[in-house]
Design a protein around this motif. Structure first.
Motif, PDB file in Angstrom:
ATOM      1  N   MET A 233       0.857  -1.183   0.000  1.00 17.40           N
ATOM      2  CA  MET A 233       0.000   0.000   0.000  1.00 17.40           C
ATOM      3  C   MET A 233       0.888   1.227   0.000  1.00 17.40           C
ATOM      4  N   ASP A 234       0.491   2.290  -0.732  1.00 14.12           N
ATOM      5  CA  ASP A 234       1.316   3.492  -0.743  1.00 14.12           C
ATOM      6  C   ASP A 234       1.065   4.342   0.500  1.00 14.12           C
ATOM      7  N   GLY A 235       1.800   5.439   0.606  1.00 14.23           N
ATOM      8  CA  GLY A 235       1.741   6.278   1.799  1.00 14.23           C
ATOM      9  C   GLY A 235       0.421   6.974   2.012  1.00 14.23           C
ATOM     10  N   ASP A 236      -0.469   6.965   1.006  1.00 12.81           N
ATOM     11  CA  ASP A 236      -1.783   7.584   1.144  1.00 12.81           C
ATOM     12  C   ASP A 236      -2.888   6.563   1.379  1.00 12.81           C
ATOM     13  N   GLY A 237      -2.506   5.319   1.548  1.00  9.05           N
ATOM     14  CA  GLY A 237      -3.504   4.286   1.830  1.00  9.05           C
ATOM     15  C   GLY A 237      -4.107   3.629   0.609  1.00  9.05           C
ATOM     16  N   ILE A 238      -3.543   3.882  -0.601  1.00  7.90           N
ATOM     17  CA  ILE A 238      -4.056   3.270  -1.838  1.00  7.90           C
ATOM     18  C   ILE A 238      -3.246   2.011  -2.143  1.00  7.90           C
ATOM     19  N   ARG A 499     -10.886   2.749  -2.137  1.00  4.84           N
ATOM     20  CA  ARG A 499     -10.011   3.693  -1.445  1.00  4.84           C
ATOM     21  C   ARG A 499     -10.003   5.065  -2.134  1.00  4.84           C
ATOM     22  N   ILE A 500     -10.020   5.067  -3.462  1.00  6.46           N
ATOM     23  CA  ILE A 500     -10.071   6.338  -4.194  1.00  6.46           C
ATOM     24  C   ILE A 500     -11.397   7.040  -3.915  1.00  6.46           C
ATOM     25  N   LEU A 501     -12.472   6.259  -3.860  1.00  7.43           N
ATOM     26  CA  LEU A 501     -13.789   6.823  -3.528  1.00  7.43           C
ATOM     27  C   LEU A 501     -13.760   7.484  -2.151  1.00  7.43           C
ATOM     28  N   GLU A 502     -13.140   6.820  -1.186  1.00  2.64           N
ATOM     29  CA  GLU A 502     -13.004   7.398   0.158  1.00  2.64           C
ATOM     30  C   GLU A 502     -12.282   8.742   0.114  1.00  2.64           C
ATOM     31  N   LYS A 503     -11.195   8.798  -0.664  1.00  6.97           N
ATOM     32  CA  LYS A 503     -10.420  10.043  -0.769  1.00  6.97           C
ATOM     33  C   LYS A 503     -11.250  11.139  -1.433  1.00  6.97           C
ATOM     34  N   ARG A 504     -12.045  10.781  -2.451  1.00  9.39           N
ATOM     35  CA  ARG A 504     -12.898  11.757  -3.133  1.00  9.39           C
ATOM     36  C   ARG A 504     -13.886  12.401  -2.159  1.00  9.39           C
ATOM     37  N   LEU A 505     -14.298  11.613  -1.193  1.00 14.50           N
ATOM     38  CA  LEU A 505     -15.271  12.091  -0.206  1.00 14.50           C
ATOM     39  C   LEU A 505     -14.574  12.678   1.023  1.00 14.50           C
ATOM     40  N   ASN A 506     -13.259  12.928   0.881  1.00 16.22           N
ATOM     41  CA  ASN A 506     -12.456  13.544   1.949  1.00 16.22           C
ATOM     42  C   ASN A 506     -12.508  12.751   3.250  1.00 16.22           C
ATOM     43  N   GLU A 507     -12.712  11.433   3.108  1.00 11.29           N
ATOM     44  CA  GLU A 507     -12.713  10.524   4.255  1.00 11.29           C
ATOM     45  C   GLU A 507     -13.684  10.984   5.353  1.00 11.29           C
ATOM     46  N   GLU A 512     -18.575   1.404   6.297  1.00 12.10           N
ATOM     47  CA  GLU A 512     -19.926   0.831   6.340  1.00 12.10           C
ATOM     48  C   GLU A 512     -20.946   1.779   5.717  1.00 12.10           C
ATOM     49  N   THR A 513     -20.831   3.076   6.020  1.00 15.12           N
ATOM     50  CA  THR A 513     -21.771   4.058   5.468  1.00 15.12           C
ATOM     51  C   THR A 513     -21.685   4.105   3.953  1.00 15.12           C
ATOM     52  N   ILE A 514     -20.468   4.134   3.429  1.00 12.39           N
ATOM     53  CA  ILE A 514     -20.269   4.229   1.977  1.00 12.39           C
ATOM     54  C   ILE A 514     -20.857   3.014   1.269  1.00 12.39           C
ATOM     55  N   ILE A 515     -20.444   1.831   1.695  1.00 10.24           N
ATOM     56  CA  ILE A 515     -20.859   0.610   0.999  1.00 10.24           C
ATOM     57  C   ILE A 515     -22.356   0.363   1.146  1.00 10.24           C
ATOM     58  N   HIS A 516     -22.869   0.489   2.350  1.00 14.56           N
ATOM     59  CA  HIS A 516     -24.295   0.224   2.558  1.00 14.56           C
ATOM     60  C   HIS A 516     -25.169   1.247   1.833  1.00 14.56           C
ATOM     61  N   TYR A 531     -36.319   6.992 -14.598  1.00 12.80           N
ATOM     62  CA  TYR A 531     -36.115   6.237 -13.361  1.00 12.80           C
ATOM     63  C   TYR A 531     -36.418   7.120 -12.154  1.00 12.80           C
ATOM     64  N   GLU A 532     -37.179   6.564 -11.233  1.00 10.64           N
ATOM     65  CA  GLU A 532     -37.511   7.274 -10.003  1.00 10.64           C
ATOM     66  C   GLU A 532     -36.596   6.780  -8.876  1.00 10.64           C
ATOM     67  N   PRO A 533     -35.791   7.665  -8.262  1.00 11.05           N
ATOM     68  CA  PRO A 533     -34.949   7.237  -7.129  1.00 11.05           C
ATOM     69  C   PRO A 533     -35.828   6.790  -5.973  1.00 11.05           C
ATOM     70  N   ILE A 534     -35.549   5.634  -5.430  1.00 11.24           N
ATOM     71  CA  ILE A 534     -36.333   5.142  -4.293  1.00 11.24           C
ATOM     72  C   ILE A 534     -35.420   4.943  -3.078  1.00 11.24           C
ATOM     73  N   TYR A 535     -34.312   5.690  -3.057  1.00 15.02           N
ATOM     74  CA  TYR A 535     -33.419   5.662  -1.905  1.00 15.02           C
ATOM     75  C   TYR A 535     -33.575   6.969  -1.129  1.00 15.02           C
ATOM     76  N   THR A 536     -33.047   7.003   0.068  1.00 17.22           N
ATOM     77  CA  THR A 536     -33.143   8.186   0.919  1.00 17.22           C
ATOM     78  C   THR A 536     -31.997   9.152   0.621  1.00 17.22           C
ATOM     79  N   ARG A 537     -32.355  10.384   0.363  1.00 17.68           N
ATOM     80  CA  ARG A 537     -31.316  11.398   0.159  1.00 17.68           C
ATOM     81  C   ARG A 537     -30.706  11.753   1.522  1.00 17.68           C
ATOM     82  N   THR A 538     -29.388  11.715   1.625  1.00 18.44           N
ATOM     83  CA  THR A 538     -28.685  11.951   2.882  1.00 18.44           C
ATOM     84  C   THR A 538     -27.489  12.870   2.648  1.00 18.44           C
ATOM     85  N   ASP A 539     -26.789  13.196   3.718  1.00 21.11           N
ATOM     86  CA  ASP A 539     -25.548  13.966   3.595  1.00 21.11           C
ATOM     87  C   ASP A 539     -24.542  13.212   2.740  1.00 21.11           C
ATOM     88  N   PHE A 540     -24.548  11.876   2.870  1.00 22.06           N
ATOM     89  CA  PHE A 540     -23.629  11.075   2.064  1.00 22.06           C
ATOM     90  C   PHE A 540     -23.948  11.191   0.578  1.00 22.06           C
TER      91      PHE A 540
END
Length: 572
Positions: A233-238, A499-507, A512-516, A531-540
């Motif tokens: 793994m590199d020094g940034d966790g990737i 891991r790149i996704l985590e960095k994009r979201l500034n960690e 668990e929050t990201i994947i779920h 398409y109608e979104p049927i998920y909950t809009r959140t801060d994430f």
């Protein structure tokens, strides 16, 4: 859209009609009923209903052309059954993974491999679905194939082609890894000056060891054949590179071959390798003491030579970062000094290897170790009282190590029955090391900097935790070695993308929050409309859309908008 007038003997009805595609066929659909001539005349007064209707349709077309979609009117009947077997819900969380997948050029890597082997199936489609599936719905290859149909973009391959693709992916895993690294440099600068290495193993639900699957020391304590996965793994966790080796191979021997691959395939030459004590053999340290490379490795104080152990545990001669004052750790204030980390350092030379030994001491770390040990002692006492017959041989970290078994009384007389008690001598020995932590390095850097670098080792342990828990990389059900290698290649790529996704979201969000949340980003298909979104809009979800530059959380995402999103995620 266009105006359609339906005439009957007594009335003329006005409709807005649009052309839509349903199941690949073009058909007309009523977008909106405007009313009859008589109804519109009563509503509009002096204005001609026909002229007003034409202007209304023209305005709808203008808005659509400008990207300002008109309101969609969906009609449902409470007496009409839905069609048997018709799929109505689709996952769209993969779209964000797809964008990173294409930014890393994995589609181009697949095209290069496809041109080399000249096969007809779509390797890009198969590999991408294996990766999305590993993150969103980790399961067997059969289930991954079946669940891929739940994505907004359906798969274009057959199940048997997945297994053919696994063989090719295994052959090209070195090419995939090196190309992936080079492509990642186009996204952002990689911190390849510091590399963290660790090794873990994965068990198989089989009885007989063969090929890569061999009996070894399982870190899951499972009595099954295992394979080992080494990860840089590199020094940034990737994640940077990985290898798969036999389960009965000494893990210390896995470092140098993979590091040599990095030196040759990745064109890296100068870096610091950071490992735990289990991988810190003298041979590995010597290997990284040349060619511009260096090492930082955890050092067991218990295994130091007597004079070094005495120096490490001596309460005198300790420092705080940024201060020249020395401290005696026996006189520290339990409250005021609880958060402080004290250190001492010295150079040592053994077996022609010169290295710096750095030891740290922390009251907080001491208390943590004692808390863990006290919990283990409680479990040991409970085992003695309730079920001593189940007490077997233990490993160095097992609570059972505190249970002492004897066959004699206090008077020294032989006793037929086994007598169990707590080993207080062992507890006292272990307590002497509470709060202490040591590393060795050949770097002539400040001790505080070395400690700071070593602290990030937890991230590579977290990588393995994600693979084993959220990505469910174990147990492995594949039999052939090439397919096993391909399985871990897909897991490795999935980990990079995550891991790149985590960095994009500034960690900001937990794993668990990201994947779920991605798993729950489902859409309901409105035929011919979107398409109608049927998920909950959140801060994430807000942070996700802001980071990736497109949104899927409108009340409806029209077919036209969704096509644009598909293009954005594929960098088109």
């Amino acid at each position: 859209m266009r105006l359609q007038i339906s005439r009957s003997k007594n009335a003329a009805s006005f409709y807005v009609v649009k052309s839509v595609y349903v199941n690949g066929k073009r058909t007309n659909k009523v977008h909106e009923k405007l009313g009859t001539y008589k109804e519109l005349k009563a509503k509009l007064g002096d204005k001609d209903p026909y002229e007003w209707a034409k202007e209304y349709v023209a305005e709808l077309n203008r808005l659509e052309k400008e990207g300002k979609e008109p309101t969609v009117i969906a009609k449902y009947s409470p007496s009409k059954l839905i069609k048997m077997g018709e799929q109505r819900s689709f996952n769209g969380g993969y779209l964000f993974l797809q964008k990173i997948y294409h930014e890393l050029g994995l589609n181009k890597i697949c095209n290069e491999i496809s041109n080399k082997y000249k096969f007809e199936y779509n390797l890009d489609s198969i590999l991408s679905r294996l990766i999305y599936g590993r993150i969103l719905f980790p399961s067997s290859k059969l289930s991954t194939y079946e669940l891929s149909s739940e994505l907004l973009e359906p798969p274009d391959f057959e199940l048997h082609q997945i297994y053919r693709a696994l063989e090719v992916i295994a052959k090209e895993t070195d090419f995939i890894q090196s190309s992936l690294y080079q492509n990642s440099l186009l996204l952002s600068k990689r911190n390849s000056g510091i590399l963290y290495y660790d090794c873990t193993n994965y068990f198989f639900e089989i009885e007989k060891g063969e090929g890569l699957k061999q009996y070894g020391l399982s870190k899951d304590h499972k009595p099954n054949p295992i394979v080992q996965m080494g990860l840089f793994m590199d020094g940034d966790g990737i994640p940077l590179a990985f290898s798969v080796t036999e389960g009965n191979k000494n893990e210390q021997l896995t470092l140098k071959p993979l590091e040599k691959k990095i030196l040759s395939d990745f064109k890296l030459s100068k870096f610091v390798v950071c490992t735990d004590a289990g991988l810190a053999s003298h041979s590995n340290r010597k290997f990284n003491d040349k060619g511009g490379r260096a090492f930082i490795t955890t050092q067991s104080i218990k295994k130091l030579k007597a004079h070094l152990k005495k120096w490490a545990l001596d309460p005198n001669g300790w420092y705080l970062p940024g201060s020249l004052k020395t401290y005696n750790i026996d006189t520290l204030d339990e409250e005021k000094d609880k958060e402080k980390i004290f250190y001492k350092e010295r150079w040592i030379k053994e077996n022609n290897l010169e290295q710096k030994l750095i030891v740290t001491y922390s009251i907080k770390y001491r208390d943590y170790q004692r808390k863990v040990r006290n919990s283990q002692i409680e479990r040991a006492l409970k085992a003695i009282d309730t079920n001593p017959s189940k007490i077997n041989k233990s490993n160095q970290n097992d609570y059972k190590r505190f249970i002492k078994k004897t066959h004699c009384t206090d008077d020294g007389e032989y006793a037929e029955n086994e007598i169990y008690s707590i080993d207080t001598e062992l507890i006292n020995k272990e307590e002497a090391f509470d709060g202490f932590y040591a590393v060795c390095t050949n770097l002539d850097e400040a001790a505080t900097e070395i400690i700071k670098i070593n602290r990030r080792r937890w991230e590579i342990e977290e990588c393995f935790q994600i693979l084993k828990s959220e990505f469910k990389a174990r147990p492995v059900y594949l039999k052939r070695d090439d397919r096993i290698t391909a399985h871990f290649t897909a897991c490795f790529i999935a980990l990079i993308i995550f891991r790149i996704l985590e960095k994009r979201l500034n960690e900001q969000f937990t794993c668990e929050t990201i994947i779920h949340s991605l798993r729950k980003m489902n859409f309901k298909l409105l035929k011919g409309e979107g398409y109608e979104p049927i998920y909950t809009r959140t801060d994430f979800t807000d942070a996700l859309h802001e980071s990736f530059g497109f949104r899927t959380d409108y009340e409806i995402v029209t077919l036209k908008q969704m096509k644009k999103i598909f293009k954005i995620t594929k960098n088109k």
